[in-house]
Design a protein around this motif. Structure first.
Motif, PDB file in Angstrom:
ATOM      1  N   GLY A  86      56.038  36.121  31.974  1.00 38.64           N
ATOM      2  CA  GLY A  86      55.292  35.601  33.110  1.00 38.64           C
ATOM      3  C   GLY A  86      53.943  35.078  32.674  1.00 38.64           C
ATOM      4  N   ASN A  87      53.417  34.142  33.418  1.00 43.03           N
ATOM      5  CA  ASN A  87      52.107  33.579  33.094  1.00 43.03           C
ATOM      6  C   ASN A  87      51.032  34.398  33.788  1.00 43.03           C
ATOM      7  N   ILE A  88      50.828  35.595  33.305  1.00 40.33           N
ATOM      8  CA  ILE A  88      49.858  36.493  33.911  1.00 40.33           C
ATOM      9  C   ILE A  88      48.645  36.621  33.001  1.00 40.33           C
ATOM     10  N   GLU A  89      47.500  36.430  33.568  1.00 37.87           N
ATOM     11  CA  GLU A  89      46.266  36.398  32.796  1.00 37.87           C
ATOM     12  C   GLU A  89      45.810  37.807  32.416  1.00 37.87           C
ATOM     13  N   ASP A  90      45.379  37.970  31.177  1.00 29.09           N
ATOM     14  CA  ASP A  90      44.777  39.227  30.740  1.00 29.09           C
ATOM     15  C   ASP A  90      43.370  39.320  31.310  1.00 29.09           C
ATOM     16  N   ILE A  91      43.059  40.430  31.958  1.00 27.07           N
ATOM     17  CA  ILE A  91      41.771  40.609  32.623  1.00 27.07           C
ATOM     18  C   ILE A  91      40.973  41.705  31.922  1.00 27.07           C
ATOM     19  N   ASP A  92      39.738  41.379  31.547  1.00 24.70           N
ATOM     20  CA  ASP A  92      38.823  42.391  31.028  1.00 24.70           C
ATOM     21  C   ASP A  92      37.657  42.500  32.002  1.00 24.70           C
ATOM     22  N   LEU A  93      36.683  43.335  31.663  1.00 22.44           N
ATOM     23  CA  LEU A  93      35.563  43.578  32.582  1.00 22.44           C
ATOM     24  C   LEU A  93      34.803  42.300  32.893  1.00 22.44           C
ATOM     25  N   GLN A  94      34.563  41.487  31.872  1.00 17.87           N
ATOM     26  CA  GLN A  94      33.803  40.259  32.065  1.00 17.87           C
ATOM     27  C   GLN A  94      34.541  39.283  32.987  1.00 17.87           C
ATOM     28  N   SER A  95      35.824  39.064  32.714  1.00 18.66           N
ATOM     29  CA  SER A  95      36.577  38.121  33.543  1.00 18.66           C
ATOM     30  C   SER A  95      36.787  38.674  34.949  1.00 18.66           C
ATOM     31  N   PHE A  96      36.891  40.000  35.091  1.00 17.13           N
ATOM     32  CA  PHE A  96      37.032  40.583  36.423  1.00 17.13           C
ATOM     33  C   PHE A  96      35.788  40.316  37.263  1.00 17.13           C
ATOM     34  N   ASN A  97      34.619  40.534  36.674  1.00 19.10           N
ATOM     35  CA  ASN A  97      33.374  40.291  37.408  1.00 19.10           C
ATOM     36  C   ASN A  97      33.171  38.819  37.738  1.00 19.10           C
ATOM     37  N   LYS A  98      33.629  37.951  36.852  1.00 20.41           N
ATOM     38  CA  LYS A  98      33.420  36.519  37.034  1.00 20.41           C
ATOM     39  C   LYS A  98      34.434  35.892  37.986  1.00 20.41           C
ATOM     40  N   LYS A  99      35.701  36.285  37.865  1.00 19.74           N
ATOM     41  CA  LYS A  99      36.771  35.601  38.591  1.00 19.74           C
ATOM     42  C   LYS A  99      37.293  36.353  39.813  1.00 19.74           C
ATOM     43  N   ILE A 100      37.128  37.666  39.830  1.00 18.19           N
ATOM     44  CA  ILE A 100      37.812  38.452  40.856  1.00 18.19           C
ATOM     45  C   ILE A 100      36.861  39.163  41.804  1.00 18.19           C
ATOM     46  N   ARG A 101      35.937  39.929  41.245  1.00 20.81           N
ATOM     47  CA  ARG A 101      35.081  40.765  42.084  1.00 20.81           C
ATOM     48  C   ARG A 101      34.293  39.955  43.107  1.00 20.81           C
ATOM     49  N   ASP A 102      34.549  40.213  44.369  1.00 23.60           N
ATOM     50  CA  ASP A 102      33.801  39.618  45.480  1.00 23.60           C
ATOM     51  C   ASP A 102      33.864  38.091  45.502  1.00 23.60           C
ATOM     52  N   GLN A 103      34.938  37.507  44.977  1.00 28.21           N
ATOM     53  CA  GLN A 103      35.073  36.056  44.971  1.00 28.21           C
ATOM     54  C   GLN A 103      35.891  35.539  46.154  1.00 28.21           C
ATOM     55  N   GLY A 104      36.515  36.438  46.898  1.00 25.65           N
ATOM     56  CA  GLY A 104      37.248  36.027  48.092  1.00 25.65           C
ATOM     57  C   GLY A 104      38.705  35.679  47.871  1.00 25.65           C
ATOM     58  N   MET A 105      39.180  35.704  46.622  1.00 19.58           N
ATOM     59  CA  MET A 105      40.573  35.372  46.324  1.00 19.58           C
ATOM     60  C   MET A 105      41.416  36.643  46.247  1.00 19.58           C
ATOM     61  N   THR A 106      42.642  36.570  46.752  1.00 19.97           N
ATOM     62  CA  THR A 106      43.584  37.680  46.675  1.00 19.97           C
ATOM     63  C   THR A 106      44.260  37.659  45.309  1.00 19.97           C
ATOM     64  N   TRP A 107      44.329  38.829  44.666  1.00 19.93           N
ATOM     65  CA  TRP A 107      44.931  38.944  43.328  1.00 19.93           C
ATOM     66  C   TRP A 107      45.974  40.051  43.317  1.00 19.93           C
ATOM     67  N   LEU A 108      47.059  39.816  42.570  1.00 21.75           N
ATOM     68  CA  LEU A 108      47.979  40.881  42.188  1.00 21.75           C
ATOM     69  C   LEU A 108      47.551  41.356  40.815  1.00 21.75           C
ATOM     70  N   LEU A 109      47.262  42.631  40.684  1.00 20.57           N
ATOM     71  CA  LEU A 109      46.758  43.180  39.423  1.00 20.57           C
ATOM     72  C   LEU A 109      47.697  44.274  38.920  1.00 20.57           C
ATOM     73  N   LEU A 110      48.244  44.051  37.742  1.00 25.68           N
ATOM     74  CA  LEU A 110      49.126  45.015  37.098  1.00 25.68           C
ATOM     75  C   LEU A 110      48.311  45.856  36.128  1.00 25.68           C
ATOM     76  N   PHE A 111      48.232  47.157  36.382  1.00 25.64           N
ATOM     77  CA  PHE A 111      47.536  48.078  35.496  1.00 25.64           C
ATOM     78  C   PHE A 111      48.591  48.765  34.622  1.00 25.64           C
TER      79      PHE A 111
END
Length: 572
Positions: A197-222
């Protein structure tokens, strides 16, 4: 030592033929629970569903591992059109009606049987699972690990006789993490790993930049590095994200390498993979919600749609009017025939939740009074109200091809309207600034604003910047109203009144001229001063437009009692 081994090989020969023939007689359509007319998409969906159900990391029941191997084998046949055609014609994926001459051999601790020449694929009961061997051809072979190594086992054939039956006839039904004597997927063949699958690897930096409080819904696999099932889950997540065309994004977080991020989000690393949706509720606040449903595309897609942002307020058009607010935010109303808030509008409301106030309503007839009022001639339509109160139809008869194009169209309309609102707001502030004419009382203008030629002067007294701004707004509004007397324009004559401001911290002696206490306990109040009579009255109540206007009106109508000043107010 050699004679018992040869005897065993001769005895085992029929067993290998039985295993090989048995594997071939399994109907891949029945294994995947699909019809012979199934499309590749149907086959892939069935594979996803069953492989997740029987994956050894998820299913510890007896027989699950064997079922998992059958599912992989069936998918390998049906996902390849040539093999599928051969199976449909001959009952064999290779297009053969029976076995060719085979041979026994030994390689890297394995004994393997090949049905038809060098090369092809084999399934191991040791490390590796399905593997493609070198050489030409696609013949199927079964391989079983006897354990050990020829250099260490003491046997020239590379296996320990004591382990033979424990490897051939496993009875525990339990999955062994190191795969010794158990089924496993090697990750090397098309049927050993799940479609990537084309699933993006997320680290702390990318989470803060792309996900946290940005208004977009994400599916996150831990997941953790020790977990085995995340590849299959990724494929389903990727399918769902792609099918929702920009409404949902997908990412994965390795909790072993991103411990701080997982800890911050309250997700503990474990052997099993965990799937969450990063969502926004009606309040606009973000949160994580774990998905505990079936891992098939349909169920996961429904879950995503259910948890899209719910920020837009559903309204009844028969009772709706854009409310007046003190916020400098534009308001937008989507008019559509949908019984529920459209998905694309929910996505947009999440992305722009801090920049607009969202509403939506169901309507089916353009003759509705609300639509006629705003001259909306086609549906769906978008109506907006600027922060200054002006209302516009952003677009009527919105036509989109798909979800992604709809989101992009709405983005374009909102951003254009936002620019219009900023321009209108800037112009409004400029106009208000020009209209404000409440001067600060100084020695140079004292005689003009509060001299003998002025019957009544109203002085807004402040001790803080906040109080000054509040008094300035109230007195500015009052100065533009027509009361009993006209405002003094600084001409020094006529029956008029004046408005001014006084900084109590810088000019305390002025206040002590009216009262000995100097009104030190008040941060803001209003003095009414009659220079000719040397009298004053003070309003120290709630500073609202309504209350101050009442006070001013009462003074001008003679309904307020005035008190004699202590001395003439003068600047030092």
């Amino acid at each position: 030592m050699i004679r018992p081994v040869l005897l065993f090989v001769l005895l085992a020969l029929p067993f290998f033929f039985i295993l090989s023939r048995g594997a071939k007689t399994l109907d891949p359509y029945k294994v995947l629970e699909v019809e012979k007319s199934a499309t590749q998409r149907d086959i892939q969906k069935a594979f996803h569903k069953l492989s997740l159900k029987y994956h050894p990391d998820k299913n510890k029941n007896k027989g699950a591992q064997e079922k998992f191997a059958e599912i992989n084998n069936a998918y390998e046949i049906l996902s390849d059109e040539d093999k599928r055609k051969n199976y449909d014609l001959y009952g064999d994926a290779q297009g053969k009606t029976g076995f060719d001459e085979g041979n026994f051999g030994n390689r890297e601790g394995y004994t393997y049987f090949t049905s038809g020449g060098p090369g092809g694929e084999h399934f191991t009961s040791g490390p590796g699972g399905w593997q493609t061997t070198s050489g030409q051809g696609n013949s199927r072979s079964f391989s079983f690990s006897f354990g050990g190594d020829s250099s260490t086992s003491g046997s020239p054939f590379g296996f320990d006789m004591g382990d033979i039956f424990s490897n051939f006839f496993r009875t525990s039904g339990k999955y062994n993490g190191n795969h010794q004597g158990g089924f496993s997927s090697s990750g090397t063949g098309p049927n050993s790993e799940f479609p990537p699958g084309n699933i993006e690897d997320i680290d702390l930096q990318s989470f803060n930049k792309k996900i946290r409080d940005q208004g977009m819904t994400w599916l996150l696999l831990f997941y953790s590095s020790s977990s085995k099932g995340h590849t299959a889950i990724e494929s389903v997540i990727s399918d769902v994200a792609n099918s929702l065309h920009g409404a949902v994004k997908a990412g994965k977080i390795n909790c072993q390498t991103e411990q701080a991020l997982c800890r911050d989000l309250g997700v503990q690393a474990s052997k099993l993979d965990r799937l969450f949706i990063y969502r926004y509720g009606s309040s606009g606040r973000d949160s994580l919600l774990e998905y505990n449903g079936e891992f098939d595309a349909r169920s996961l897609k429904s879950f995503c749609q259910e948890h899209m942002p719910r920020i837009s307020k559903r309204v009844d058009l028969s009772r709706f009017e854009f409310p007046s607010t003190n916020e400098n935010l534009p308001q937008v109303l989507l008019l559509s025939t949908k019984k529920d808030t459209p998905i694309m509008w929910r996505v947009i409301s999440g992305l722009y939740r801090k920049r607009f106030t969202f509403y939506d309503a169901e309507v089916h007839d353009v003759s509705h009074p609300f639509l006629k009022k705003y001259e909306v001639k086609a549906l769906p339509a978008l109506v907006g109200r600027l922060s200054n109160g002006d209302t516009y139809v952003l677009k009527a008869g919105i036509a989109v091809k798909d979800l992604q194009s709809g989101i992009n169209e709405l983005k374009s309309l909102l951003e254009s309207f936002e620019r219009k609102n900023k321009a209108a707001s800037s112009q409004s502030k400029k106009t208000e600034s020009q209209e404000k004419s409440i001067p600060l009382l100084t020695p140079s203008n004292m005689n003009t604003l509060c001299g003998d030629a002025t019957p009544v002067c109203f002085i807004g007294v402040f001790r803080s910047q906040k109080a000054r701004e509040k008094l300035d707004n109230i007195l500015s509004a009052l100065s533009r109203k027509t009361l009993v007397r006209k405002q003094n324009q600084g001409l020094g004559h006529g029956d008029s009144i004046s408005y001014s401001l006084l900084d109590a911290k810088k000019q305390p002696q002025i206040l002590s001229s009216f009262d000995r206490s100097g009104f030190k306990s008040f941060d803001a109040f209003i003095l009414s001063y009659k220079p000719r009579k040397g009298k004053f009255a003070a309003y120290t109540g709630e500073l609202t437009m309504e209350e101050v206007e009442k006070f001013v009106g009462s003074v001008l109508n003679g309904d307020v009692i005035f008190t004699k000043i202590r001395q003439n107010p003068t600047f030092r």
